[in-house]
Design a protein around this motif. Sequence first.
Motif, short mmCIF file in Angstrom:
data_model
loop_
_atom_site.label_atom_id
_atom_site.label_comp_id
_atom_site.label_asym_id
_atom_site.label_seq_id
_atom_site.Cartn_x
_atom_site.Cartn_y
_atom_site.Cartn_z
N ASP A 186 34.29 37.54 44.41
CA ASP A 186 34.48 37.28 46.58
C ASP A 186 35.06 38.22 46.46
O ASP A 186 36.39 38.52 46.94
CB ASP A 186 35.43 35.85 46.22
N LYS A 231 33.25 35.98 39.80
CA LYS A 231 32.27 34.88 39.86
C LYS A 231 31.30 34.87 38.49
O LYS A 231 30.69 33.85 38.17
CB LYS A 231 31.72 34.77 41.65
N ASP A 285 32.31 31.09 38.56
CA ASP A 285 30.80 29.58 38.91
C ASP A 285 29.42 29.51 37.83
O ASP A 285 28.50 31.32 37.61
CB ASP A 285 30.09 30.81 40.38
N ALA A 314 35.38 26.83 37.09
CA ALA A 314 35.88 26.98 39.03
C ALA A 314 34.93 25.21 39.20
O ALA A 314 35.92 24.78 39.96
CB ALA A 314 35.24 27.92 40.09
N ASP A 315 34.54 24.47 38.15
CA ASP A 315 33.65 23.44 38.59
C ASP A 315 33.98 22.34 37.55
O ASP A 315 33.88 21.27 37.65
CB ASP A 315 32.14 23.34 38.94
N SER A 353 26.27 28.75 38.28
CA SER A 353 25.38 28.95 38.64
C SER A 353 25.19 30.69 38.72
O SER A 353 24.03 31.03 38.63
CB SER A 353 24.75 28.10 39.81
N THR A 367 37.87 31.21 37.32
CA THR A 367 36.71 31.19 38.56
C THR A 367 35.53 31.52 39.05
O THR A 367 35.03 31.59 39.63
CB THR A 367 37.49 32.74 39.56
#
Length: 702
Positions: free
Chosen positions: A346, A353, A317, A74-75, A319, A315
Amino acid sequence: MKSSHFEPGTDGETELIPARRPQEKPQKKRLWLWRAASIFLMSTIAFGAFFYLYLRYADLPPNDIANTSKLVAADNTVLTDLVDGGENRLKVSLHDIPRSVVDATISVEDQQFYNHGGFNPAGIARALWVDIKSGQALEGGSTITQQLAKNLYLTQDKTIQRKLQEALHTLQLEMNYTKEEILEQYLNVIYYGQGAYGIEMAAQTYFDKPSKDLTLAEAALLAGIPKGPNIYNPFFHFDAAKERQRIVLNLMAQEGKITQEEADQAFQEELKFAALKTPKGRAPYFTDYVSYQLKQVYGVAEEDLYRGGLKIQTTLDPSMQKAAEDAVAAHLKNHPDVQVSLISIDPNTGEIKAMVGGQNYAESSYNRTLAKRQPGSAFKPFVYLAALNNNYTPSTRIKSEKTTFTYDDDKGEPKEYEVHNFNNIYAEDYLSFRDAIARSDNVFAVTTNMDVGPERVITTAKALGISSPMKPYPSLALGVFPASPLEMVRAYAPLANGGHKIEPYAIRSIEDTYLEEVKTFQPQKEQVIDPGAAFILTDMMKSVLTDPYGTGYRIHDGFSRPAAGKTGTTDTDAWMIGYTPQLLTAVWIGYDKDRLLSATESHLAAPIWADFMNEAHKNLPEKNFAAPSNVVESFIDPTTGQLATENCPVKRREYYLVGTEPTDWCEEHPSMNKNPVDKLEQEAKTGGRTFWDWLTGRGKGE
């Protein structure tokens, strides 16, 4: 005045000219046709010359062979290259490729390769006839040059435009390269499945050896794969791969490349395959899932996916993924044989995530977030949601005692079912709705199931997102029908987001650098349950984590934010599913082959959940669940389910759908005031209890 009648040879002879004019028209027509034909011929010659010069000297379009497809988080950080350009594509000279590979490839793909100029109409017709007679696709109609053009420059789309482009590039290849050069390129770029492009990488992927060392049997098996890399992958479809190998060997024998005896011997040869390689990159269970979704759901052809040029934003994440992997590793370090699944989404969008599909991907790539296991008591919220929509309220009380139910089986014959609590411990008294959820009382759940009707429970579960088969039995309430962790988070999401069904998804966008287009995907929402009922059930499920008698209370200190959840335990499965307004996570613990869990192993899911949720929420603001407009708040005595008076020793706040709230005051602890609500409102404003109340324990709330 001249007579209109005259003799030939007289002055009137000039008057004969108009009579001859019609005879000149065919001559002019022929002249016009000659001119048109000449112009057409000259134009055709000019166009042909131009077309030839274009094909001969125009540059072929750039290909994306060196531009690998990437999965990004996602980042936008890279999770993995779907094809590692330095490892999954290893070029090898045609002189170093065994003759058996060349002969097998030409025999099965393009027997007239050396005799045509890029297209083989007879071969196309013959392949079509063979396929029709056999009832299956045995031979390909495209030539090797056509396949090379498609793999180098085009997608797998079956459109007229792509076919015309393929034809154009095929002619260019034939005019610019020798047959040997075309064949060498083909054998270095054709897709053999498992992310392997080219014969060299295929040899290493499937047989852990360089291509020059391939046997006839191995060469024939590999030559059969490009026709259908998924269908003929020997790792997963060995029988189909062997049948395809037999076809290749027989064609080689028919072409005189080998004898029939050699073909038979090669078919009987035992094949020794390489071990499945662990992919490079992060979150391998997740990236495998994304690759599957791209091919099966989003319609991306495997050849397009692995040929390069795609950027797939997911999607995930990073972390949160690290937090999930760390939590699993920390709690399972002394349990190397037990397996695990963790999936976190989410609940408002469905974005996945974090995903962990097992303890060790290198040892087992099987993704257990997709495995169907008995959810046990984690299924109970679906029973209770159906109940809230059928006249149950938080004031509902049911006696917890050993109970036998009668029901009709599939054949309509009466059967008895005796429900047991864990360790046969019963309250032997009436339990409130909230207490039954917190303690995971089986009698309350099965009684509710039979009272509401198992069919209604099944309807509710399906509406939420459970797609696995279920039957209307008493035991339905205890989660005896298997469902996957992915299904369970999908079905829990409406409880967390106000009643909207969402579909968990892993892909935000697909960018095709070759076509210069980006496809984005937006979450879809559908209101499937009453938001008030979802909120009320969520509020009661908080007690699983906050009530000292709650089955999840032992992790209360590990994660103290407002959260709701449910544990689930069978002899072979342990679950913890819980959520905040921002994150919904399911953890499963068990063995792949239904081995019994020890007492210690059955308590591993909850602490993994708590550690992950605690870390995953560090950068998220603290939120509580917002009450919708169709619920009202009341303070009740949990032992009676009636409105609490100032004399009730325990006063509990509960929420009700408007119109279902209790109206009677507690009969066991009647008020001495004319209007008990005044006393309660005063307590709420002042903090509640006088010194005498504190000393005697009166007015104590939960």
